[in-house]
Design an enzyme around this catalytic site. Structure first.
Site, PDB file in Angstrom:
ATOM      1  N   SER A 126       0.828  -1.211   0.000  1.00 26.34           N
ATOM      2  CA  SER A 126       0.000   0.000   0.000  1.00 26.34           C
ATOM      3  C   SER A 126       0.852   1.246   0.000  1.00 26.34           C
ATOM      4  CB  SER A 126      -0.920   0.045   1.217  1.00 26.34           C
ATOM      5  OG  SER A 126      -1.685   1.243   1.164  1.00 26.34           O
ATOM      6  N   LYS A 181      -4.526  -6.610   3.496  1.00 20.55           N
ATOM      7  CA  LYS A 181      -4.511  -5.519   2.512  1.00 20.55           C
ATOM      8  C   LYS A 181      -5.931  -5.224   2.027  1.00 20.55           C
ATOM      9  CE  LYS A 181      -3.178  -2.373  -0.350  1.00 20.55           C
ATOM     10  NZ  LYS A 181      -3.574  -2.418  -1.692  1.00 20.55           N
ATOM     11  N   HIS A 184      -7.584  -3.268   4.709  1.00 22.29           N
ATOM     12  CA  HIS A 184      -7.007  -1.917   4.643  1.00 22.29           C
ATOM     13  C   HIS A 184      -7.766  -1.093   3.595  1.00 22.29           C
ATOM     14  CE1 HIS A 184      -4.509   0.976   2.449  1.00 22.29           C
ATOM     15  NE2 HIS A 184      -3.851   1.206   3.573  1.00 22.29           N
ATOM     16  N   ASN A 185      -7.962  -1.677   2.424  1.00 25.68           N
ATOM     17  CA  ASN A 185      -8.644  -0.951   1.350  1.00 25.68           C
ATOM     18  C   ASN A 185     -10.108  -0.709   1.684  1.00 25.68           C
ATOM     19  OD1 ASN A 185      -6.166  -1.329   0.122  1.00 25.68           O
ATOM     20  ND2 ASN A 185      -7.029  -1.779  -1.875  1.00 25.68           N
ATOM     21  N   GLU A 188     -10.165   2.161   3.834  1.00 24.84           N
ATOM     22  CA  GLU A 188      -9.858   3.309   2.958  1.00 24.84           C
ATOM     23  C   GLU A 188     -11.116   3.787   2.219  1.00 24.84           C
ATOM     24  OE1 GLU A 188      -6.418   2.502   0.360  1.00 24.84           O
ATOM     25  OE2 GLU A 188      -7.579   3.343  -1.290  1.00 24.84           O
TER      26      GLU A 188
HETATM   27  N1  LIG Z   1      -1.670   1.658  -8.430  1.00 22.93           N
HETATM   28  C1  LIG Z   1      -1.756   1.588  -7.112  1.00 22.93           C
HETATM   29  O1  LIG Z   1      -1.888   2.580  -6.389  1.00 22.93           O
HETATM   30  C2  LIG Z   1      -1.641   0.240  -6.433  1.00 22.93           C
HETATM   31  C3  LIG Z   1      -1.481   0.188  -5.052  1.00 22.93           C
HETATM   32  C4  LIG Z   1      -1.312  -1.054  -4.445  1.00 22.93           C
HETATM   33  C5  LIG Z   1      -1.336  -2.201  -5.196  1.00 22.93           C
HETATM   34  N2  LIG Z   1      -1.521  -2.126  -6.545  1.00 22.93           N
HETATM   35  C6  LIG Z   1      -1.497  -3.379  -7.302  1.00 22.93           C
HETATM   36  O2  LIG Z   1      -0.209  -3.524  -7.849  1.00 22.93           O
HETATM   37  C7  LIG Z   1      -0.287  -4.196  -9.119  1.00 22.93           C
HETATM   38  C8  LIG Z   1       0.387  -3.317 -10.167  1.00 22.93           C
HETATM   39  O3  LIG Z   1      -0.341  -2.107 -10.238  1.00 22.93           O
HETATM   40  P1  LIG Z   1       0.059  -0.909 -11.213  1.00 22.93           P
HETATM   41  O4  LIG Z   1      -0.909   0.181 -10.922  1.00 22.93           O
HETATM   42  O5  LIG Z   1       1.511  -0.654 -11.137  1.00 22.93           O
HETATM   43  O6  LIG Z   1      -0.166  -1.473 -12.669  1.00 22.93           O
HETATM   44  P2  LIG Z   1      -1.350  -2.286 -13.409  1.00 22.93           P
HETATM   45  O7  LIG Z   1      -1.867  -1.404 -14.466  1.00 22.93           O
HETATM   46  O8  LIG Z   1      -2.297  -2.891 -12.464  1.00 22.93           O
HETATM   47  O9  LIG Z   1      -0.492  -3.462 -14.098  1.00 22.93           O
HETATM   48  C9  LIG Z   1       0.502  -3.151 -15.026  1.00 22.93           C
HETATM   49  C10 LIG Z   1       1.340  -4.360 -15.354  1.00 22.93           C
HETATM   50  O10 LIG Z   1       0.514  -5.483 -15.682  1.00 22.93           O
HETATM   51  C11 LIG Z   1       0.934  -5.969 -16.988  1.00 22.93           C
HETATM   52  N3  LIG Z   1      -0.184  -6.538 -17.725  1.00 22.93           N
HETATM   53  C12 LIG Z   1      -1.399  -5.991 -17.912  1.00 22.93           C
HETATM   54  N4  LIG Z   1      -2.167  -6.807 -18.669  1.00 22.93           N
HETATM   55  C13 LIG Z   1      -1.395  -7.893 -18.964  1.00 22.93           C
HETATM   56  C14 LIG Z   1      -1.610  -9.089 -19.702  1.00 22.93           C
HETATM   57  N5  LIG Z   1      -2.802  -9.341 -20.280  1.00 22.93           N
HETATM   58  N6  LIG Z   1      -0.587  -9.984 -19.765  1.00 22.93           N
HETATM   59  C15 LIG Z   1       0.599  -9.727 -19.171  1.00 22.93           C
HETATM   60  N7  LIG Z   1       0.865  -8.622 -18.480  1.00 22.93           N
HETATM   61  C16 LIG Z   1      -0.120  -7.708 -18.367  1.00 22.93           C
HETATM   62  C17 LIG Z   1       1.439  -4.751 -17.689  1.00 22.93           C
HETATM   63  O11 LIG Z   1       2.240  -5.122 -18.787  1.00 22.93           O
HETATM   64  P3  LIG Z   1       2.243  -4.210 -20.118  1.00 22.93           P
HETATM   65  O12 LIG Z   1       3.039  -2.985 -19.778  1.00 22.93           O
HETATM   66  O13 LIG Z   1       2.882  -5.056 -21.132  1.00 22.93           O
HETATM   67  O14 LIG Z   1       0.808  -3.891 -20.428  1.00 22.93           O
HETATM   68  C18 LIG Z   1       2.229  -4.088 -16.560  1.00 22.93           C
HETATM   69  O15 LIG Z   1       3.441  -4.737 -16.362  1.00 22.93           O
HETATM   70  C19 LIG Z   1      -1.767  -4.444  -9.366  1.00 22.93           C
HETATM   71  O16 LIG Z   1      -2.120  -5.739  -8.952  1.00 22.93           O
HETATM   72  C20 LIG Z   1      -2.454  -3.427  -8.477  1.00 22.93           C
HETATM   73  O17 LIG Z   1      -3.739  -3.846  -8.075  1.00 22.93           O
HETATM   74  C21 LIG Z   1      -1.650  -0.930  -7.173  1.00 22.93           C
END
Ligand SMILES: NC(=O)c1ccc[n+]([C@@H]2O[C@H](COP(=O)([O-])OP(=O)(O)OC[C@H]3O[C@@H](n4cnc5c(N)ncnc54)[C@H](OP(=O)(O)O)[C@@H]3O)[C@@H](O)[C@H]2O)c1
Length: 468
Positions: A126, A181, A184-185, A188
């Site tokens: 988070s 987590k 937590h959300n 939130e």
């Molecule tokens: N954003 C936040 O604030 C936050 C906070 C806590 C946790 N999270 C979690 O952390 C994780 C990453 O979050 P994020 O916001 O950084 O990015 P995201 O948009 O959730 O994921 C991006 C990543 O996933 C890959 N991806 C998407 N579709 C795909 C597919 N069909 N096959 C293979 N790879 C694929 C993308 O690759 P490409 O670049 O090739 O598309 C990229 O590497 C998620 O599970 C999210 O829920 C996010």
């Protein structure tokens, strides 16, 4: 050789990789779309931070046991990515899922990969992008020996609690980390909705301008519930439109998205028989917000009197009451979350330590707030206490309840929708009413279905011929 691999270079993966490299870890990264990896390495690559075009090359450049952090889209993408990585890992290697995965998927994946000799470790992360870069709160769950192998590395990248400790602790086996987590959300969601409702009272009930809204949130931020969300509430109310005149919030479309963790929390509360009024109200508020054209049409169909601000108490009188009511609702959001965690510890046989959870939420994460030091102390002194039984919570809610009564009466009169503030009051009244109305329900149930009832004045189970 690298200490850690990160697969997935969305905002979270990129910032975690930079964070780890900035703290002296050697990091290898991979992304499905190679150009994104190359752009990232061009901007931030170094001897500590290197990119790879294939999973084979990445895995070949890791120290053993290999530690691969997945930061990809939650759901099916995590399974697909894990299968591809699992195919090139060796026995004893570790995959860490840092995405927002459903805890049941984590339990399933842990068993699936263990059968192939690869460890699966579910870890809630988070703090958003900024937390990922400057230090997130980490909520890991999995086998203790895997925690031992990861702990030194994770401690390097996390935020600090108010006493300077690391915002990470081993929460329990398999799905425990992702569950914490998720909750937590859920907290939130409820807190954010309560803050949005206070804003709506100011905007629609009192017609206040941004300066007055900012002053209100500054006061909340300086109070006992002050923390990250109160601070950014103040900031967003006081931000000028960068594409036109006026305030930015006034131009933002009023539909809120969601990715599922709030809904999962509400569903879990229902499943475990824990009152999830606040998180459910917050999820429903996002649902109703999402149909903006429908709301606009119905606002006309159901045209109601504009709020008669002349009959409302003066804002100077309402402001401190609204602040106390908001603080009470925020406190109840934490209480609801902790009650769910307590029930989950029992239902899933997890050793969840609520004092430790209160501690690791003090830095890096979205719900970080000064009040978490009180939760930590309260649960440390009474580890098995229900949240509403902690003496400092009783004192705070005894003050907040009349404020919630005043504010929700006021919002009903002004026709301002405040589902979390109202739900907080109703939840609290329900849980603090000695004689509820459920005797009436039992009467109905026994009348139509012979469901039987118990009596106050004698032992046993009874059925009556009602109306005879
Ligand atoms: N954003 C936040 O604030 C936050 C906070 C806590 C946790 N999270 C979690 O952390 C994780 C990453 O979050 P994020 O916001 O950084 O990015 P995201 O948009 O959730 O994921 C991006 C990543 O996933 C890959 N991806 C998407 N579709 C795909 C597919 N069909 N096959 C293979 N790879 C694929 C993308 O690759 P490409 O670049 O090739 O598309 C990229 O590497 C998620 O599970 C999210 O829920 C996010």
């Amino acid at each position: 050789m690298h200490d850690l691999a990160i697969v997935g270079l969305g905002p979270m993966g990129q910032n975690l990789a930079r964070n780890a490299a900035n703290h002296g870890l050697s990091v290898g990264v991979y992304n499905r779309t190679t150009s994104k990896m190359r752009d990232f390495i061009t901007a931030h690559g170094s001897e500590q931070l290197q990119g790879y075009a294939t999973l084979e090359e990445l895995v070949g450049a890791l120290k053993t046991p290999r530690r691969v952090l997945l930061m990809v889209k939650a759901g099916e993408v995590t399974d697909l990515t894990a299968e591809a990585i699992g195919g090139v890992l060796s026995e004893g290697d570790i995959m860490i899922d840092g995405g927002n995965s459903l805890f049941r998927d984590t339990i399933r994946r842990e068993a699936h990969h263990r059968a192939r000799g690869v460890h699966w470790f579910g870890m809630g992360v988070s703090g958003g992008e900024e937390g990922a870069l400057r230090g997130p709160s980490l909520m890991p769950g999995g086998e203790p020996k895997v925690w031992d192998a990861l702990e030194p590395l994770l401690r390097v990248i996390v935020a600090k609690d108010f006493a300077g400790g690391d915002c990470v602790t081993h929460l329990g086996p398999d799905g425990a980390g992702h569950y914490v987590k998720m909750v937590h959300n859920g907290i939130e969601y409820a807190i954010m909705q309560a803050l949005a409702e206070a804003y709506t009272v100011m905007r629609d009930g009192y017609g206040l301008e941004a300066e007055a809204q900012e002053a209100f949130f500054a006061a909340v931020d300086a109070g006992p519930m002050g923390g990250f969300l109160t601070e950014i509430s103040r900031i967003i109310t006081a931000t000028k439109d960068d594409r036109g005149a006026g305030w930015l919030l006034d131009q933002v479309l009023d539909t809120a998205g969601q990715k599922g963790t709030g809904r999962w929390t509400a569903v879990e509360a229902l499943k475990l028989g824990v009152d999830g009024t606040l998180v459910t109200a917050a999820v429903n508020a996002r649902v109703s917000s999402s149909d903006q054209p429908g709301r606009v049409a119905r606002a006309e169909q159901y045209a109601r009197q504009a709020p008669d601000t002349d009959t409302l108490p003066a804002w100077a009188d309402t402001a401190p009451t609204l602040q106390t009511a908001l603080e009470g609702a925020m406190l109840l959001a934490y209480a609801e979350g902790f009650a769910l965690l307590r029930a989950a510890a029992e239902a899933y046989d997890w050793p969840l330590d609520l004092a430790e959870i209160s501690r690791i939420w003090q830095g890096g994460c979205i719900i970080r707030s000064r009040v978490l030091t009180q939760w930590q102390a309260g649960f440390a002194a009474a580890p098995q206490a229900q949240p509403l039984a902690l003496p400092w919570v009783v004192a705070a809610l005894r003050t907040a309840t009349p404020a919630l009564q005043t504010v929700t009466a006021l919002t009903a009169r002004a026709a301002v929708s405040t589902p979390v503030l109202t739900g907080a009051l109703q939840r609290h009244l329900a849980h603090t009413t000695a004689r509820s109305g459920a005797n009436f329900l039992q009467g109905l149930r026994d009348h139509f279905g012979a469901h039987t009832y118990q009596r106050l004045d004698r032992e046993g189970v009874f059925h009556s011929a009602w109306g005879s």
